[in-house]
Design a protein around this motif. Structure first.
Motif, PDB file in Angstrom:
ATOM      1  N   ARG A 194      19.556 -54.116  19.268  1.00 33.23           N
ATOM      2  CA  ARG A 194      18.244 -53.915  18.285  1.00 33.23           C
ATOM      3  C   ARG A 194      18.432 -54.227  16.916  1.00 33.23           C
ATOM      4  O   ARG A 194      17.471 -54.484  16.146  1.00 33.23           O
ATOM      5  CB  ARG A 194      18.101 -52.129  18.194  1.00 33.23           C
ATOM      6  N   ASP A 229      17.123 -57.755  16.833  1.00 32.02           N
ATOM      7  CA  ASP A 229      15.369 -57.374  16.726  1.00 32.02           C
ATOM      8  C   ASP A 229      14.849 -57.183  15.374  1.00 32.02           C
ATOM      9  O   ASP A 229      13.979 -57.730  14.988  1.00 32.02           O
ATOM     10  CB  ASP A 229      15.103 -56.263  17.638  1.00 32.02           C
ATOM     11  N   HIS A 231       8.821 -59.577  22.562  1.00 35.48           N
ATOM     12  CA  HIS A 231       9.742 -58.375  22.931  1.00 35.48           C
ATOM     13  C   HIS A 231       9.832 -57.493  21.794  1.00 35.48           C
ATOM     14  O   HIS A 231       9.734 -56.506  21.848  1.00 35.48           O
ATOM     15  CB  HIS A 231      10.784 -58.434  23.928  1.00 35.48           C
ATOM     16  N   ASP A 273       8.731 -53.803  21.473  1.00 36.74           N
ATOM     17  CA  ASP A 273       9.695 -52.760  21.146  1.00 36.74           C
ATOM     18  C   ASP A 273       9.761 -52.116  19.809  1.00 36.74           C
ATOM     19  O   ASP A 273       9.838 -50.842  19.716  1.00 36.74           O
ATOM     20  CB  ASP A 273      11.168 -53.347  21.215  1.00 36.74           C
TER      21      ASP A 273
END
Lengths: 175, 290
Positions: free
Chosen positions: B219, B222, B250, B254
């Protein structure tokens, strides 16, 4: 107390006045050039009155100040709906008249493959056009869209509007 | 085609990552911060001491009417805020004067670094990601590869990329086509040479294209990626590469990133950056480049 626009001056760098992001500047000095760098999804708006020789430039970031009322109050040039009226009022205060204004818009680019999820740049373009349409203002020069960055300058002496991209310059006004 | 190793051969012309940053990075990585060690670093660096006192006496940390000296400022600010100040001060030197090859004005690459740090931290906090400080560091360092590319190729860099630009191609794809590598990969290798942890190097490597699936998904990557796009929308460090980047689907899903939230992140990031610049007395106006 001066107008709210008086708090915005841009920044003098040599013979230029640099307009930052969420910033605006107006001038009646014919020896200067207004310039703003790195227009991506943001939009740069230029105004020029060829009789009064008054010029103005706004670099706004987002369309609608309803997103953040506090931010809009502190930084009205961040948003189209607060920054554009402020820019027009500021040039009027220097003697410009609406009927003579040459108006250009540059920027409003989009990241690739946005697929309609964000449309930050295109919403800026749409919102700006709505403001102009409601106020009977026609664009004399429009270089918006794509995924490119642009540098915008307005020569105060004669109102020439130049867009620089990939190191190459193009005169947007006069055409 | 230039190999990453060739590009990094020029590394000697880049400033090294200061030892203090290495120590701070270690503190961030294991979640500890030592006020005494930070004070030692600050006492040997006048500019850093001044910055800490400016922060310590800033309205951002509450007004008291009292003027705080260095030690009092350090205690008042606390470990996490101090770590960020030290990073900002030290990493800034790496970016000093860089960006011309990207068509950026002086100082813009650094503004983009700080903007990325702030955006990554804000996103991390919003999503209760436990390593917000690490996000701050990675957001700040994400574009160090641009320093190496500029140092190696000079102003020819963009000319070669421009020659390969086609509609729809990302900037990374154009860089790959021109050089056989791109700035994120080079940045990651640079971070490893500096001795930074592999996870930080990977956050730099993947800041434009974070892996969607395990193994590789983290994460942290991200968040740093989303922060990079937020910076583009906020008009920070947009050079000749423009907006030729993609937000990974994504990551959008997310993080639940929609237009409204993106616009909120843009204004928050930009507002915090401006507050910081006002406090530090650093003007956003830049020296014009010919």
């Amino acid at each position: 107390m001066g107008s709210p626009a008086a708090t915005y001056t841009g920044t003098e760098v040599g013979d230029k006045i640099v307009v930052g992001v969420a910033d605006l500047a107006v001038t009646g000095d014919p020896s200067t050039t207004l310039v703003t760098y790195a227009l991506g999804s943001c939009i740069g708006v230029t105004l020029y009155d060829p009789i009064a020789k008054v010029a103005g430039m706004l670099h706004f970031m987002l369309p609608n100040s309803k997103l953040n009322a506090d931010k809009a109050k502190a930084l009205p040039a961040m948003f189209a709906d607060t920054g554009v009226p402020m820019l027009f009022k500021a040039v009027y205060e220097l003697g410009a008249e609406k009927r003579r204004l040459i108006v250009c818009a540059v920027g409003g680019a989009e990241v690739l493959a946005d697929d309609g999820h964000f449309k930050i740049g295109s919403r800026n373009r749409t919102f700006l056009r709505k403001i102009f349409w409601k106020n009977n203002i026609l664009l004399s020069g429009d270089d918006t869209g794509g995924s490119i960055s642009r540098t915008l300058s307005l020569v105060t002496a004669d109102g020439t509007v130049v867009v620089r991209h990939k190191g190459k310059e193009r005169v947007l006004w006069p055409q | 085609m230039a190999a990453v190793a060739d590009i990094l051969e020029n590394i000697d012309s880049l400033p090294a990552l200061p030892t203090s940053v290495m120590r701070i990075t270690a503190m961030l990585s294991d979640g500890t911060s030592d006020l005494g060690e930070i004070e030692n670093v600050a006492r040997n660096d006048e500019a850093l001491s001044m910055a800490i006192m400016r922060y310590g006496n800033s309205a951002l940390y509450g007004r008291s009417g009292k003027v705080f000296n260095l030690r009092e400022s350090i205690v008042r600010l606390g470990g996490k805020a101090l770590l960020k100040i030290v990073l900002e001060q030290k990493v800034a030197k790496l970016f000093d004067g860089a960006g011309e090859a990207y068509g950026l004005q002086r100082g813009d690459l650094w503004r983009g670094a700080v903007g990325g740090a702030i955006a990554a931290e804000e996103i991390a906090k919003k999503h209760r990601f436990g390593e917000a400080d690490l996000c701050f560091l990675c957001g700040m360092l994400r574009d160090v590869g641009k320093l190496a590319m500029e140092s190696h190729f000079g102003t020819e860099y963009m000319a070669q990329v421009f020659a390969r630009m086609e509609p729809g191609l990302t900037f990374m794809e154009c860089e790959q086509s021109a050089f056989g590598t791109e700035h994120a990969e080079v940045g990651a290798e640079l971070a490893l040479r500096w001795g930074l942890p592999e996870r930080i190097a990977d956050a730099i490597r993947y800041h434009h294209e974070p892996p969607a699936e395990d193994p590789g998904h983290d994460r942290l990557f991200d968040i740093v990626h989303a922060a990079d796009i937020i910076c583009l929308w906020a008009g920070l460090a947009i050079g000749s590469d423009g907006l030729q980047y993609k937000l990974a689907p994504h990551v959008r899903k997310d993080l639940g990133l929609d237009r409204k939230e993106a616009e909120a992140e843009i204004t928050t990031t930009w507002g915090r950056l401006r507050e910081l610049e006002e406090m530090m007395g650093t003007s956003p106006a830049r020296e014009a480049r010919a």
